[in-house]
Design a protein around this motif. Structure first.
Motif, PDB file in Angstrom:
ATOM      1  N   UNK A  28       0.784  -1.231   0.000  1.00 30.47           N
ATOM      2  CA  UNK A  28       0.000   0.000   0.000  1.00 30.47           C
ATOM      3  C   UNK A  28       0.812   1.276   0.000  1.00 30.47           C
ATOM      4  N   UNK A  29       2.039   1.225  -0.526  1.00 30.55           N
ATOM      5  CA  UNK A  29       2.924   2.387  -0.494  1.00 30.55           C
ATOM      6  C   UNK A  29       2.763   3.327  -1.686  1.00 30.55           C
ATOM      7  N   UNK A  30       2.114   2.912  -2.748  1.00 30.95           N
ATOM      8  CA  UNK A  30       2.138   3.692  -3.993  1.00 30.95           C
ATOM      9  C   UNK A  30       0.904   4.597  -4.103  1.00 30.95           C
ATOM     10  N   UNK A  31       1.167   5.865  -4.385  1.00 31.76           N
ATOM     11  CA  UNK A  31       0.094   6.819  -4.693  1.00 31.76           C
ATOM     12  C   UNK A  31       0.179   7.266  -6.149  1.00 31.76           C
ATOM     13  N   UNK A  51       8.040   9.041  -7.519  1.00 35.96           N
ATOM     14  CA  UNK A  51       7.063   8.167  -6.874  1.00 35.96           C
ATOM     15  C   UNK A  51       6.605   8.838  -5.581  1.00 35.96           C
ATOM     16  N   UNK A  52       5.314   8.845  -5.344  1.00 33.83           N
ATOM     17  CA  UNK A  52       4.820   9.355  -4.070  1.00 33.83           C
ATOM     18  C   UNK A  52       4.015   8.287  -3.340  1.00 33.83           C
ATOM     19  N   UNK A  53       4.010   8.419  -2.029  1.00 35.91           N
ATOM     20  CA  UNK A  53       3.231   7.526  -1.172  1.00 35.91           C
ATOM     21  C   UNK A  53       1.991   8.273  -0.703  1.00 35.91           C
ATOM     22  N   UNK A  54       0.907   7.581  -0.398  1.00 31.71           N
ATOM     23  CA  UNK A  54      -0.325   8.279  -0.011  1.00 31.71           C
ATOM     24  C   UNK A  54      -0.157   9.062   1.285  1.00 31.71           C
ATOM     25  N   UNK A  55      -0.929  10.116   1.424  1.00 38.19           N
ATOM     26  CA  UNK A  55      -1.048  10.775   2.719  1.00 38.19           C
ATOM     27  C   UNK A  55      -1.708   9.779   3.662  1.00 38.19           C
ATOM     28  N   UNK A  56      -1.025   9.476   4.763  1.00 42.78           N
ATOM     29  CA  UNK A  56      -1.537   8.464   5.680  1.00 42.78           C
ATOM     30  C   UNK A  56      -2.451   9.125   6.712  1.00 42.78           C
ATOM     31  N   UNK A  57      -3.693   8.740   6.677  1.00 46.17           N
ATOM     32  CA  UNK A  57      -4.654   9.207   7.669  1.00 46.17           C
ATOM     33  C   UNK A  57      -5.213   7.996   8.411  1.00 46.17           C
ATOM     34  N   UNK A  62      21.538   9.099  -9.090  1.00 46.81           N
ATOM     35  CA  UNK A  62      20.187   8.938  -8.561  1.00 46.81           C
ATOM     36  C   UNK A  62      19.159   9.170  -9.665  1.00 46.81           C
ATOM     37  N   UNK A  63      18.237   8.220  -9.836  1.00 47.38           N
ATOM     38  CA  UNK A  63      17.224   8.335 -10.887  1.00 47.38           C
ATOM     39  C   UNK A  63      15.820   8.571 -10.342  1.00 47.38           C
ATOM     40  N   UNK A  64      15.620   8.305  -9.058  1.00 52.41           N
ATOM     41  CA  UNK A  64      14.260   8.333  -8.513  1.00 52.41           C
ATOM     42  C   UNK A  64      14.185   9.214  -7.279  1.00 52.41           C
ATOM     43  N   UNK A  65      13.230  10.142  -7.286  1.00 55.02           N
ATOM     44  CA  UNK A  65      12.900  10.870  -6.072  1.00 55.02           C
ATOM     45  C   UNK A  65      11.576  10.355  -5.539  1.00 55.02           C
ATOM     46  N   UNK A  66      11.544  10.089  -4.240  1.00 51.77           N
ATOM     47  CA  UNK A  66      10.316   9.614  -3.595  1.00 51.77           C
ATOM     48  C   UNK A  66       9.907  10.616  -2.523  1.00 51.77           C
ATOM     49  N   UNK A  67       8.619  10.632  -2.204  1.00 47.37           N
ATOM     50  CA  UNK A  67       8.141  11.555  -1.180  1.00 47.37           C
ATOM     51  C   UNK A  67       6.674  11.345  -0.908  1.00 47.37           C
ATOM     52  N   UNK A  68       6.143  12.154   0.003  1.00 48.41           N
ATOM     53  CA  UNK A  68       4.717  12.125   0.275  1.00 48.41           C
ATOM     54  C   UNK A  68       3.934  12.736  -0.870  1.00 48.41           C
ATOM     55  N   UNK A  69       2.643  12.535  -0.875  1.00 48.82           N
ATOM     56  CA  UNK A  69       1.819  13.012  -1.981  1.00 48.82           C
ATOM     57  C   UNK A  69       1.863  14.530  -2.129  1.00 48.82           C
ATOM     58  N   UNK A  86      -4.821  13.123  10.557  1.00 47.10           N
ATOM     59  CA  UNK A  86      -3.519  12.965   9.938  1.00 47.10           C
ATOM     60  C   UNK A  86      -2.641  12.061  10.791  1.00 47.10           C
ATOM     61  N   UNK A  87      -1.941  11.142  10.161  1.00 47.54           N
ATOM     62  CA  UNK A  87      -1.115  10.165  10.860  1.00 47.54           C
ATOM     63  C   UNK A  87      -0.087  10.862  11.748  1.00 47.54           C
TER      64      UNK A  87
END
Length: 403
Positions: free
Chosen positions: A14-17, A222-228, A191-198, A234-235
């Motif tokens: 469940x990491x992908x947004x 790639x972003x991960x969902x805002x976790x609530x 580095x080819x990929x930046x990841x972060x929150x939505x 908010x998480x």
């Protein structure tokens, strides 16, 4: 759906947004040695539970053979990310930033293995290249590639302007420097990929576009969902404040209790996101019902605490919980406050952190929410005569000990 172990793992847990180019990223992740980064500004002495979603992205990458980069924002912290903010962040001086950076570094050693090997994690500071930038050459070489139209359309800017809230030119530059960070990391470390929150999607896309224009094509995001939580919160935000990752900001007990008190509806999701437990074991725990649901919550608390604070801290917290709730004891692992007895109950509540202020302490006493050694205390003038357990509600406890 995906052929790379990395994206298969992220999808299953469940990491992908959002992905900028799913096919290209899948191909890059299927080959050995994908390098990716996440950036963290040094605005406080500790990161909090809300940052765990991206820390776990770095951990998953390393587990799948990639190389994670932790980018500490020694440079960008001097400006402040406007994303998700209604006003400018307080500007920190160099001494504060250095102290925060040193404190934040320690938590990553729990989640990542640092080293020089092909999957050894790196930790770098963007002050290395940002502090020495010459303004006019930077504008000439990079500013001409950045679209103000696109920058104005980003949520961090657009929402502030729509609300007629001030946005300084300093803050407006944050996305420019973050885009430049991606280019620098591509050049320095492949580095080819930046990841972060939505909330970082616009900044990530800006960096990819800048890379394409200045000779660093094929960058990915790639972003991960805002976790609530299930109730929409908010998480990591609680009535008692942020859930900090560093033990000097939040005790091991309180950290364990945060996970133990997870809403039933969130247990399975949080087990997938924030632990390394196998998916089949998570499915078994998620299927438990009734009172057995507590078994899943303890498993979540133990696994999440062991990752961040170590297995010993998790074991101590679980033992404290058994002593406090199951056996009626004081719980040796509870947070402690040293006081001079007899101590006023209001002073005791604020000293332990069970109440954030004297006013809150008075309200909780009036509500009948305060207990000392299991007995309800409602008198704001009461004095507690000896060491013992002070409780607020059913779930928050601390021990009073002699100063």
């Amino acid at each position: 759906m995906y052929r790379s172990e990395f994206l298969q793992t992220l999808a299953a847990r469940g990491h992908i947004h959002q992905l900028t180019d799913a096919e290209a990223l899948d191909a890059a992740a299927a080959a050995p040695g994908l390098v990716a980064y996440v950036g963290y500004d040094c605005t406080a002495p500790s990161l909090h539970v809300g940052n765990l979603a991206t820390i776990m992205l770095l951990r998953r990458l390393q587990q799948c053979g990639g190389r994670p980069i932790v980018l500490l924002g020694g440079g960008t912290t001097k400006i402040g990310d406007p994303s998700g903010k209604d006003s400018a962040r307080r500007l920190l001086d160099d001494t504060e930033i250095a102290a925060n950076k040193a404190s934040i570094r320690t938590v990553f050693e729990r989640f990542l293995a640092f080293g020089d090997g092909p999957s050894g994690a790196l930790m770098v500071d963007n002050a290395e290249w940002l502090d020495g930038l010459a303004y006019i050459p930077f504008l000439r070489d990079y500013g001409r590639h950045l679209s103000v139209n696109r920058m104005l359309a980003q949520d961090s800017v657009r929402l502030r302007l729509e609300r007629e809230q001030p946005l300084s030119f300093l803050e407006f530059n944050y996305m420019v420097l973050q885009a430049y960070d991606f280019v620098e990391l591509a050049r320095r470390h492949g580095c080819r990929l930046q990841m972060g929150g939505s909330d970082q999607w616009g900044n990530i896309v800006q960096g990819i576009d800048l890379g394409r224009r200045v000779g660093c094509p094929d960058l990915l995001g790639l972003t991960t969902p805002l976790i609530t939580t299930a109730d929409g919160a908010k998480m990591g935000k609680t009535a008692a404040g942020a859930v900090w990752l560093n033990p000097d900001q939040l005790s091991d007990w309180d950290y364990w209790q945060f996970w133990r008190n997870t809403d039933d509806r969130d247990v399975g999701r949080f087990l997938r996101l924030f632990t390394d437990l196998p998916l089949d074991e998570i499915a078994r725990l998620e299927a438990l019902e009734g009172a057995e649901r507590n078994v899943a919550k303890v498993a979540l608390a133990n696994a999440a605490t062991a990752l961040c604070r170590g297995p010993e801290a998790a074991a101590r917290a679980e033992a404290t919980a058994r002593a406090t709730f199951g056996e009626g004891g004081a719980g040796e692992g509870l947070p402690e406050a040293r006081v001079v007895f007899p101590v006023g109950v209001i002073d005791a509540l604020t000293a332990t952190g069970l109440a954030a202020s004297r006013g809150e302490a008075r309200r909780k006493l009036a509500e009948g929410a305060v207990r000392f050694e299991g007995q309800v205390v409602t008198d704001a003038e009461a004095r507690l005569p000896h060491p013992g357990r002070l409780s607020l509600g059913r779930k928050r406890h601390a021990r009073l000990v002699p100063a």
